[in-house]
Motif scaffolding. Structure first.
Motif, PDB file in Angstrom:
ATOM      1  N   MET A   1       0.854  -1.169   0.000  1.00  0.00           N
ATOM      2  CA  MET A   1       0.000   0.000   0.000  1.00  0.00           C
ATOM      3  C   MET A   1       0.897   1.227   0.000  1.00  0.00           C
ATOM      4  O   MET A   1       1.870   1.279   0.728  1.00  0.00           O
ATOM      5  CB  MET A   1      -0.881  -0.026   1.237  1.00  0.00           C
ATOM      6  N   ASN A   2       0.519   2.236  -0.793  1.00  0.00           N
ATOM      7  CA  ASN A   2       1.389   3.398  -0.844  1.00  0.00           C
ATOM      8  C   ASN A   2       1.173   4.309   0.363  1.00  0.00           C
ATOM      9  O   ASN A   2       0.169   4.235   1.054  1.00  0.00           O
ATOM     10  CB  ASN A   2       1.239   4.140  -2.175  1.00  0.00           C
ATOM     11  N   THR A   3       2.144   5.161   0.606  1.00  0.00           N
ATOM     12  CA  THR A   3       2.127   5.999   1.801  1.00  0.00           C
ATOM     13  C   THR A   3       0.996   7.020   1.786  1.00  0.00           C
ATOM     14  O   THR A   3       0.521   7.414   2.844  1.00  0.00           O
ATOM     15  CB  THR A   3       3.477   6.723   1.965  1.00  0.00           C
ATOM     16  N   GLU A   4       0.559   7.439   0.595  1.00  0.00           N
ATOM     17  CA  GLU A   4      -0.536   8.407   0.534  1.00  0.00           C
ATOM     18  C   GLU A   4      -1.833   7.808   1.075  1.00  0.00           C
ATOM     19  O   GLU A   4      -2.573   8.463   1.808  1.00  0.00           O
ATOM     20  CB  GLU A   4      -0.732   8.892  -0.902  1.00  0.00           C
ATOM     21  N   ILE A   5      -2.103   6.558   0.744  1.00  0.00           N
ATOM     22  CA  ILE A   5      -3.310   5.894   1.250  1.00  0.00           C
ATOM     23  C   ILE A   5      -3.182   5.681   2.753  1.00  0.00           C
ATOM     24  O   ILE A   5      -4.150   5.867   3.500  1.00  0.00           O
ATOM     25  CB  ILE A   5      -3.568   4.572   0.504  1.00  0.00           C
ATOM     26  N   GLU A   6      -1.997   5.320   3.214  1.00  0.00           N
ATOM     27  CA  GLU A   6      -1.789   5.162   4.654  1.00  0.00           C
ATOM     28  C   GLU A   6      -2.048   6.478   5.376  1.00  0.00           C
ATOM     29  O   GLU A   6      -2.629   6.490   6.468  1.00  0.00           O
ATOM     30  CB  GLU A   6      -0.369   4.673   4.929  1.00  0.00           C
ATOM     31  N   LYS A   7      -1.646   7.599   4.789  1.00  0.00           N
ATOM     32  CA  LYS A   7      -1.893   8.903   5.401  1.00  0.00           C
ATOM     33  C   LYS A   7      -3.382   9.182   5.481  1.00  0.00           C
ATOM     34  O   LYS A   7      -3.868   9.713   6.483  1.00  0.00           O
ATOM     35  CB  LYS A   7      -1.189  10.012   4.601  1.00  0.00           C
ATOM     36  N   VAL A   8      -4.125   8.839   4.430  1.00  0.00           N
ATOM     37  CA  VAL A   8      -5.580   9.045   4.429  1.00  0.00           C
ATOM     38  C   VAL A   8      -6.211   8.216   5.549  1.00  0.00           C
ATOM     39  O   VAL A   8      -7.049   8.711   6.310  1.00  0.00           O
ATOM     40  CB  VAL A   8      -6.198   8.682   3.055  1.00  0.00           C
ATOM     41  N   LEU A   9      -5.815   6.955   5.688  1.00  0.00           N
ATOM     42  CA  LEU A   9      -6.366   6.091   6.737  1.00  0.00           C
ATOM     43  C   LEU A   9      -6.020   6.609   8.125  1.00  0.00           C
ATOM     44  O   LEU A   9      -6.842   6.557   9.042  1.00  0.00           O
ATOM     45  CB  LEU A   9      -5.866   4.658   6.553  1.00  0.00           C
ATOM     46  N   LEU A  25     -10.870  10.107  -1.803  1.00  0.00           N
ATOM     47  CA  LEU A  25      -9.432  10.327  -1.962  1.00  0.00           C
ATOM     48  C   LEU A  25      -8.702   9.036  -2.336  1.00  0.00           C
ATOM     49  O   LEU A  25      -7.845   9.034  -3.224  1.00  0.00           O
ATOM     50  CB  LEU A  25      -8.838  10.897  -0.671  1.00  0.00           C
ATOM     51  N   ILE A  26      -9.055   7.941  -1.687  1.00  0.00           N
ATOM     52  CA  ILE A  26      -8.409   6.663  -1.981  1.00  0.00           C
ATOM     53  C   ILE A  26      -8.723   6.225  -3.402  1.00  0.00           C
ATOM     54  O   ILE A  26      -7.859   5.724  -4.117  1.00  0.00           O
ATOM     55  CB  ILE A  26      -8.815   5.596  -0.944  1.00  0.00           C
ATOM     56  N   GLN A  27      -9.964   6.435  -3.830  1.00  0.00           N
ATOM     57  CA  GLN A  27     -10.339   6.066  -5.195  1.00  0.00           C
ATOM     58  C   GLN A  27      -9.528   6.872  -6.209  1.00  0.00           C
ATOM     59  O   GLN A  27      -9.014   6.325  -7.190  1.00  0.00           O
ATOM     60  CB  GLN A  27     -11.832   6.285  -5.418  1.00  0.00           C
ATOM     61  N   VAL A  28      -9.371   8.151  -5.966  1.00  0.00           N
ATOM     62  CA  VAL A  28      -8.582   8.999  -6.863  1.00  0.00           C
ATOM     63  C   VAL A  28      -7.126   8.541  -6.883  1.00  0.00           C
ATOM     64  O   VAL A  28      -6.511   8.440  -7.951  1.00  0.00           O
ATOM     65  CB  VAL A  28      -8.681  10.491  -6.442  1.00  0.00           C
ATOM     66  N   LEU A  29      -6.584   8.234  -5.705  1.00  0.00           N
ATOM     67  CA  LEU A  29      -5.192   7.765  -5.631  1.00  0.00           C
ATOM     68  C   LEU A  29      -5.019   6.444  -6.383  1.00  0.00           C
ATOM     69  O   LEU A  29      -4.041   6.265  -7.105  1.00  0.00           O
ATOM     70  CB  LEU A  29      -4.759   7.602  -4.179  1.00  0.00           C
ATOM     71  N   LEU A  75      -9.635  -3.590   5.123  1.00  0.00           N
ATOM     72  CA  LEU A  75      -9.373  -5.008   5.391  1.00  0.00           C
ATOM     73  C   LEU A  75      -7.941  -5.380   5.025  1.00  0.00           C
ATOM     74  O   LEU A  75      -7.240  -6.023   5.804  1.00  0.00           O
ATOM     75  CB  LEU A  75     -10.330  -5.894   4.604  1.00  0.00           C
ATOM     76  N   LEU A  76      -7.533  -5.004   3.838  1.00  0.00           N
ATOM     77  CA  LEU A  76      -6.186  -5.352   3.398  1.00  0.00           C
ATOM     78  C   LEU A  76      -5.128  -4.675   4.264  1.00  0.00           C
ATOM     79  O   LEU A  76      -4.165  -5.313   4.693  1.00  0.00           O
ATOM     80  CB  LEU A  76      -5.993  -4.985   1.928  1.00  0.00           C
ATOM     81  N   ALA A  77      -5.320  -3.396   4.532  1.00  0.00           N
ATOM     82  CA  ALA A  77      -4.343  -2.665   5.342  1.00  0.00           C
ATOM     83  C   ALA A  77      -4.309  -3.194   6.764  1.00  0.00           C
ATOM     84  O   ALA A  77      -3.232  -3.456   7.316  1.00  0.00           O
ATOM     85  CB  ALA A  77      -4.671  -1.178   5.342  1.00  0.00           C
ATOM     86  N   GLY A  78      -5.479  -3.367   7.356  1.00  0.00           N
ATOM     87  CA  GLY A  78      -5.545  -3.844   8.737  1.00  0.00           C
ATOM     88  C   GLY A  78      -4.961  -5.228   8.900  1.00  0.00           C
ATOM     89  O   GLY A  78      -4.230  -5.501   9.859  1.00  0.00           O
ATOM     90  N   HIS A  79      -5.269  -6.103   7.971  1.00  0.00           N
ATOM     91  CA  HIS A  79      -4.739  -7.472   8.043  1.00  0.00           C
ATOM     92  C   HIS A  79      -3.220  -7.463   7.891  1.00  0.00           C
ATOM     93  O   HIS A  79      -2.509  -8.156   8.623  1.00  0.00           O
ATOM     94  CB  HIS A  79      -5.395  -8.348   6.974  1.00  0.00           C
ATOM     95  N   ASN A  80      -2.730  -6.667   6.958  1.00  0.00           N
ATOM     96  CA  ASN A  80      -1.276  -6.580   6.753  1.00  0.00           C
ATOM     97  C   ASN A  80      -0.575  -5.994   7.971  1.00  0.00           C
ATOM     98  O   ASN A  80       0.474  -6.477   8.393  1.00  0.00           O
ATOM     99  CB  ASN A  80      -0.950  -5.759   5.512  1.00  0.00           C
ATOM    100  N   ILE A  81      -1.150  -4.954   8.544  1.00  0.00           N
ATOM    101  CA  ILE A  81      -0.554  -4.323   9.726  1.00  0.00           C
ATOM    102  C   ILE A  81      -0.575  -5.291  10.903  1.00  0.00           C
ATOM    103  O   ILE A  81       0.435  -5.492  11.575  1.00  0.00           O
ATOM    104  CB  ILE A  81      -1.288  -3.011  10.078  1.00  0.00           C
ATOM    105  N   ALA A  82      -1.725  -5.914  11.153  1.00  0.00           N
ATOM    106  CA  ALA A  82      -1.855  -6.824  12.294  1.00  0.00           C
ATOM    107  C   ALA A  82      -0.943  -8.030  12.164  1.00  0.00           C
ATOM    108  O   ALA A  82      -0.407  -8.521  13.159  1.00  0.00           O
ATOM    109  CB  ALA A  82      -3.308  -7.270  12.444  1.00  0.00           C
ATOM    110  N   SER A  83      -0.753  -8.512  10.940  1.00  0.00           N
ATOM    111  CA  SER A  83       0.095  -9.691  10.770  1.00  0.00           C
ATOM    112  C   SER A  83       1.577  -9.375  11.000  1.00  0.00           C
ATOM    113  O   SER A  83       2.384 -10.283  11.179  1.00  0.00           O
ATOM    114  CB  SER A  83      -0.109 -10.316   9.397  1.00  0.00           C
ATOM    115  N   ASN A  84       1.932  -8.094  11.032  1.00  0.00           N
ATOM    116  CA  ASN A  84       3.314  -7.698  11.276  1.00  0.00           C
ATOM    117  C   ASN A  84       3.569  -7.277  12.725  1.00  0.00           C
ATOM    118  O   ASN A  84       4.672  -6.873  13.064  1.00  0.00           O
ATOM    119  CB  ASN A  84       3.718  -6.565  10.335  1.00  0.00           C
ATOM    120  N   ILE A  85       2.534  -7.354  13.558  1.00  0.00           N
ATOM    121  CA  ILE A  85       2.690  -7.026  14.977  1.00  0.00           C
ATOM    122  C   ILE A  85       2.726  -8.339  15.744  1.00  0.00           C
ATOM    123  O   ILE A  85       1.759  -9.107  15.701  1.00  0.00           O
ATOM    124  CB  ILE A  85       1.520  -6.144  15.467  1.00  0.00           C
TER     125      ILE A  85
END
Length: 128
Positions: A1-9, A25-29, A75-85
């Motif tokens: 996931m790119n950093t711009e989407i992470e900033k939006v979240l 914003l995410i759709q535009v990105l 879902l994708l971001a949360g799952h990826n983040i949680a799997s790295n903690i």
């Protein structure tokens, strides 16, 4: 996931941005990054909500409501983040989020997950 989407979240989490604006914003990105226009869901489906309910026998209940517009990214971001903690990795390593993502892609609604344990805990995922 790119950093711009992470900033939006992050801005959504901090309450600086509402879910509808974040979705736009995410759709535009995503359109900008892919160079193509994504398949547009019917407006009535996009306005629905994914509801996750966990009712525990010990009264540790959870209720999460997410607009369909944000579900895929969250879902994708949360799952990826949680799997790295390390503390949460053991809880999410066996979760297959593809079922929920597939339901969204096919514009399914109603109850899509319903789990009941022997000790009385229930988990349900519904799109309404």
């Amino acid at each position: 996931m790119n950093t711009e989407i992470e900033k939006v979240l992050t801005m959504v989490q901090e309450g600086k941005l509402d879910a509808a604006k974040a979705s736009e914003l995410i759709q535009v990105l995503n359109e900008r990054d892919s160079g193509s226009t994504p398949k547009v869901k019917s407006s009535s489906y996009i306005d629905k909500t994914l509801k996750v309910r966990v009712v525990s026998a010990e009264n540790d209940n959870v209720a999460v409501n997410l607009p369909i517009r944000l579900v895929k990214v969250v879902l994708l971001a949360g799952h990826n983040i949680a799997s790295n903690i390390p503390q949460s990795e053991k809880y999410v390593k066996d979760i297959d989020i593809s079922l929920i993502l597939e339901a969204i892609e096919h514009e399914l609604d109603g109850k899509i997950v319903d789990v009941r344990s022997a000790n009385g805990d229930t988990i349900s995922v519904t799109i309404e």
